[in-house]
Design a protein around this motif. Structure first.
Motif, PDB file in Angstrom:
ATOM      1  N   VAL A 155      62.628   6.655 -14.502  1.00 19.82           N
ATOM      2  CA  VAL A 155      62.391   7.002 -15.910  1.00 19.82           C
ATOM      3  C   VAL A 155      62.010   8.473 -16.018  1.00 19.82           C
ATOM      4  CG1 VAL A 155      60.808   6.625 -17.847  1.00 19.82           C
ATOM      5  CG2 VAL A 155      61.812   4.677 -16.676  1.00 19.82           C
ATOM      6  N   ILE A 156      61.168   8.935 -15.113  1.00 14.91           N
ATOM      7  CA  ILE A 156      60.763  10.352 -15.128  1.00 14.91           C
ATOM      8  C   ILE A 156      61.971  11.231 -14.859  1.00 14.91           C
ATOM      9  CG2 ILE A 156      59.460  12.078 -13.849  1.00 14.91           C
ATOM     10  CD1 ILE A 156      57.150  10.545 -14.359  1.00 14.91           C
ATOM     11  N   GLY A 157      62.837  10.825 -13.934  1.00 19.66           N
ATOM     12  CA  GLY A 157      64.040  11.593 -13.642  1.00 19.66           C
ATOM     13  C   GLY A 157      64.967  11.673 -14.832  1.00 19.66           C
ATOM     14  N   LEU A 158      65.001  10.598 -15.651  1.00 15.11           N
ATOM     15  CA  LEU A 158      65.847  10.631 -16.853  1.00 15.11           C
ATOM     16  C   LEU A 158      65.227  11.485 -17.958  1.00 15.11           C
ATOM     17  CD1 LEU A 158      66.949   6.885 -17.071  1.00 15.11           C
ATOM     18  CD2 LEU A 158      68.383   8.831 -16.460  1.00 15.11           C
ATOM     19  N   LEU A 159      63.918  11.427 -18.114  1.00 13.75           N
ATOM     20  CA  LEU A 159      63.261  12.170 -19.191  1.00 13.75           C
ATOM     21  C   LEU A 159      63.052  13.640 -18.857  1.00 13.75           C
ATOM     22  CD1 LEU A 159      60.559   9.603 -20.384  1.00 13.75           C
ATOM     23  CD2 LEU A 159      62.746  10.138 -21.449  1.00 13.75           C
ATOM     24  N   PHE A 160      62.749  13.936 -17.619  1.00 13.10           N
ATOM     25  CA  PHE A 160      62.477  15.326 -17.205  1.00 13.10           C
ATOM     26  C   PHE A 160      63.363  15.678 -16.011  1.00 13.10           C
ATOM     27  CE2 PHE A 160      58.412  13.540 -18.727  1.00 13.10           C
ATOM     28  CZ  PHE A 160      58.213  14.345 -19.830  1.00 13.10           C
ATOM     29  N   PHE A 170      52.875  12.687 -15.121  1.00 12.27           N
ATOM     30  CA  PHE A 170      52.114  11.586 -14.536  1.00 12.27           C
ATOM     31  C   PHE A 170      51.817  10.527 -15.590  1.00 12.27           C
ATOM     32  CE2 PHE A 170      48.146   9.471 -13.332  1.00 12.27           C
ATOM     33  CZ  PHE A 170      48.539   8.941 -12.113  1.00 12.27           C
ATOM     34  N   GLY A 171      51.481  10.939 -16.799  1.00  5.65           N
ATOM     35  CA  GLY A 171      51.209   9.986 -17.882  1.00  5.65           C
ATOM     36  C   GLY A 171      52.433   9.170 -18.244  1.00  5.65           C
ATOM     37  N   VAL A 172      53.595   9.833 -18.331  1.00 12.06           N
ATOM     38  CA  VAL A 172      54.832   9.106 -18.629  1.00 12.06           C
ATOM     39  C   VAL A 172      55.151   8.131 -17.497  1.00 12.06           C
ATOM     40  CG1 VAL A 172      57.325   9.371 -18.918  1.00 12.06           C
ATOM     41  CG2 VAL A 172      55.770  10.895 -20.124  1.00 12.06           C
ATOM     42  N   TRP A 173      54.985   8.602 -16.249  1.00 13.42           N
ATOM     43  CA  TRP A 173      55.252   7.723 -15.113  1.00 13.42           C
ATOM     44  C   TRP A 173      54.309   6.528 -15.139  1.00 13.42           C
ATOM     45  CZ3 TRP A 173      52.021   6.468 -10.945  1.00 13.42           C
ATOM     46  CH2 TRP A 173      52.632   5.715  -9.949  1.00 13.42           C
ATOM     47  N   PHE A 174      53.022   6.757 -15.373  1.00 14.29           N
ATOM     48  CA  PHE A 174      52.043   5.685 -15.386  1.00 14.29           C
ATOM     49  C   PHE A 174      52.341   4.680 -16.493  1.00 14.29           C
ATOM     50  CE2 PHE A 174      47.989   3.699 -16.454  1.00 14.29           C
ATOM     51  CZ  PHE A 174      47.605   3.237 -15.203  1.00 14.29           C
ATOM     52  N   CYS A 175      52.691   5.174 -17.694  1.00 14.04           N
ATOM     53  CA  CYS A 175      53.003   4.260 -18.806  1.00 14.04           C
ATOM     54  C   CYS A 175      54.251   3.435 -18.510  1.00 14.04           C
ATOM     55  CB  CYS A 175      53.182   5.050 -20.100  1.00 14.04           C
ATOM     56  SG  CYS A 175      51.640   5.728 -20.730  1.00 14.04           S
ATOM     57  N   SER A 176      55.282   4.079 -17.939  1.00 10.58           N
ATOM     58  CA  SER A 176      56.500   3.324 -17.634  1.00 10.58           C
ATOM     59  C   SER A 176      56.231   2.279 -16.556  1.00 10.58           C
ATOM     60  CB  SER A 176      57.629   4.264 -17.219  1.00 10.58           C
ATOM     61  OG  SER A 176      57.278   4.965 -16.050  1.00 10.58           O
ATOM     62  N   VAL A 177      55.422   2.628 -15.555  1.00  6.64           N
ATOM     63  CA  VAL A 177      55.069   1.657 -14.518  1.00  6.64           C
ATOM     64  C   VAL A 177      54.284   0.500 -15.125  1.00  6.64           C
ATOM     65  CG1 VAL A 177      53.608   1.318 -12.490  1.00  6.64           C
ATOM     66  CG2 VAL A 177      55.171   3.247 -12.570  1.00  6.64           C
TER      67      VAL A 177
END
Length: 161
Positions: free
Chosen positions: A55-60, A72-79
């Motif tokens: 997800v992080i690779g797709l967004l950023f 890190f916040g986006v990664w944590f929320c997606s996880v």
């Protein structure tokens, strides 16, 4: 390399937390070797963490200017969302399993009741058949006495006409 640390970390943490929360847990499991449930949780955590990295690779994709805490916040929320979806799916499966077991038990009980009713009906039918036959055969004298009485009554009726 960081992804490979997720599996043993989550497995051991779950194993030790299970031991702290359940006093009898260590009676069944070794204190330093996680059981299959803990290893499964570690695998699920590894899978979910990888989905979060995707997800992080797709967004950023190539953004070096983004701050570390936002990523890190986006990664944590997606996880967290992926893990919660997995949890809800597991709960749904457990509910379905309980419903199937309940239905199976209800069918088994209904079949047993039907079988018992059928056996009761057979027993009643046998009892009715046995009631029709006299328990003790009448003596020959009693039979002849009844015949003579019937003949005498018939003669009386014939004289009256």
């Amino acid at each position: 390399m960081a992804c490979l640390i997720v599996l043993p970390t989550v497995a051991f943490i779950r194993h030790w937390v299970s031991g702290v929360l359940d006093e009898s847990y260590y009676q069944k499991h070794h204190p330093f070797i996680p059981d299959w449930g803990s290893l499964w949780e570690g695998l699920v955590a590894l899978w979910v963490a990888n989905l979060g990295f995707k997800v992080i690779g797709l967004l950023f994709p190539t953004s070096n200017s983004a701050k570390f805490w936002i990523i890190f916040g986006v990664w944590f929320c997606s996880v967290a969302y992926f893990y919660h979806i997995g949890y809800l799916f597991g709960e749904w499966r457990a509910d379905r399993k309980a419903i199937k077991a309940e239905r199976k038990a209800a069918r088994k009980k209904a079949n047993e009741e039907a079988r018992a009713a059928k056996e009761r009906a057979k027993a009643e039918k046998r009892a009715l058949k046995s009631r029709k036959q006299p328990a003790i055969a009448p003596s020959t004298e009693a039979v002849f006495e009844d015949m003579f009485k019937a003949i005498a009554e018939k003669e009386k009726r014939g004289r009256r006409r």
